[in-house]
Design a protein around this motif. Structure first.
Motif, PDB file in Angstrom:
ATOM      1  N   GLU A  44       0.854  -1.259  -0.031  1.00 47.93           N
ATOM      2  CA  GLU A  44       0.043  -0.036  -0.049  1.00 47.93           C
ATOM      3  C   GLU A  44       0.848   1.119   0.034  1.00 47.93           C
ATOM      4  OE1 GLU A  44      -3.380   2.081  -0.429  1.00 47.93           O
ATOM      5  OE2 GLU A  44      -3.269  -0.303  -0.569  1.00 47.93           O
ATOM      6  N   LEU A  47       2.061   1.697  -3.391  1.00 48.38           N
ATOM      7  CA  LEU A  47       1.024   2.109  -4.530  1.00 48.38           C
ATOM      8  C   LEU A  47       0.895   3.638  -4.160  1.00 48.38           C
ATOM      9  CD1 LEU A  47      -1.105  -0.950  -4.128  1.00 48.38           C
ATOM     10  CD2 LEU A  47      -0.187  -0.016  -6.050  1.00 48.38           C
ATOM     11  N   LYS A  59      -1.685   3.997  -7.418  1.00 48.48           N
ATOM     12  CA  LYS A  59      -3.071   3.611  -7.355  1.00 48.48           C
ATOM     13  C   LYS A  59      -3.920   4.626  -8.067  1.00 48.48           C
ATOM     14  CE  LYS A  59      -3.138   4.415  -2.660  1.00 48.48           C
ATOM     15  NZ  LYS A  59      -3.793   4.269  -1.229  1.00 48.48           N
ATOM     16  N   ASP A 105      -8.910   0.358  -2.433  1.00 46.39           N
ATOM     17  CA  ASP A 105      -8.250  -0.837  -3.099  1.00 46.39           C
ATOM     18  C   ASP A 105      -8.276  -0.729  -4.695  1.00 46.39           C
ATOM     19  OD1 ASP A 105      -7.050  -3.307  -3.988  1.00 46.39           O
ATOM     20  OD2 ASP A 105      -7.881  -4.118  -1.739  1.00 46.39           O
ATOM     21  N   ILE A 106      -7.012  -0.873  -5.321  1.00 45.39           N
ATOM     22  CA  ILE A 106      -6.875  -1.080  -6.686  1.00 45.39           C
ATOM     23  C   ILE A 106      -7.660  -2.327  -7.343  1.00 45.39           C
ATOM     24  CG2 ILE A 106      -4.872   0.362  -6.926  1.00 45.39           C
ATOM     25  CD1 ILE A 106      -3.233  -2.191  -7.360  1.00 45.39           C
TER      26      ILE A 106
END
Length: 174
Positions: A44, A47, A59, A105-106
């Motif tokens: 994370e 991203l 992201k 969230d991707i």
């Protein structure tokens, strides 16, 4: 290399052949897997890194791909069903700053890309030369764009943003 355009800008002049369209359709078909592979294993925190100074977080790039390609498919369908429709522009920079692009969230956008591109490719593979000659008008740029040219733009667009991610990974060794 210009980190804004790691694969260069989109350029195509002259006639767009059936073979060229097939290559561009293949690029669109492969984008979801290429995007998924580009972000595979990133944390994370990673991203949340910008792909360049002043650029979007990784992201945001993934969420932008889903947003932009949804808009493009709609533009294709409008041009296929209306006579040179005026499309609705959107402010991609402002969309990228919305909470879903910054925080979600991707995986959600990767799933959108999977399904959207399957459907888009299924449509693209059925179009005739006459269909690809259809156009839409963009009031922001004040340009009329043929669908075959727009196909090339979106082939490039997907590869362009995947390269943002992969070039950052290469520079950072991640």
């Amino acid at each position: 290399m210009d980190s804004r355009y790691p694969i260069g800008t989109f350029e195509h002049t002259g006639e767009i052949t059936a073979a060229q369209r097939e290559q561009w359709i293949q690029d669109i078909a492969e984008l979801p897997e290429r995007a998924r592979e580009a972000v595979k294993g990133l944390s994370e925190e990673q991203l949340s890194l910008p792909y360049r100074e002043g650029g979007w977080m990784l992201k945001q790039v993934i969420h932008h791909l889903a947003d932009s390609h949804m808009n493009s498919m709609i533009r294709f369908k409008l041009a296929l069903t209306e006579d040179t429709p005026t499309i609705r522009p959107y402010d991609e920079e402002r969309w990228a700053e919305l909470n879903d692009s910054r925080d979600l969230d991707i995986e959600f956008s990767l799933q959108i890309l999977d399904a959207l591109h399957r459907r888009w490719v299924a449509l693209l593979q059925t179009l005739s030369d006459e269909d690809y000659a259809k156009q839409f008008y963009h009031p922001g740029s004040q340009e009329t764009t043929r669908l075959d040219y727009n196909l090339g733009v979106y082939s490039w667009h997907g590869r362009h943003h995947v390269a943002h991610i992969t070039s950052l990974r290469k520079r950072l060794g991640i």
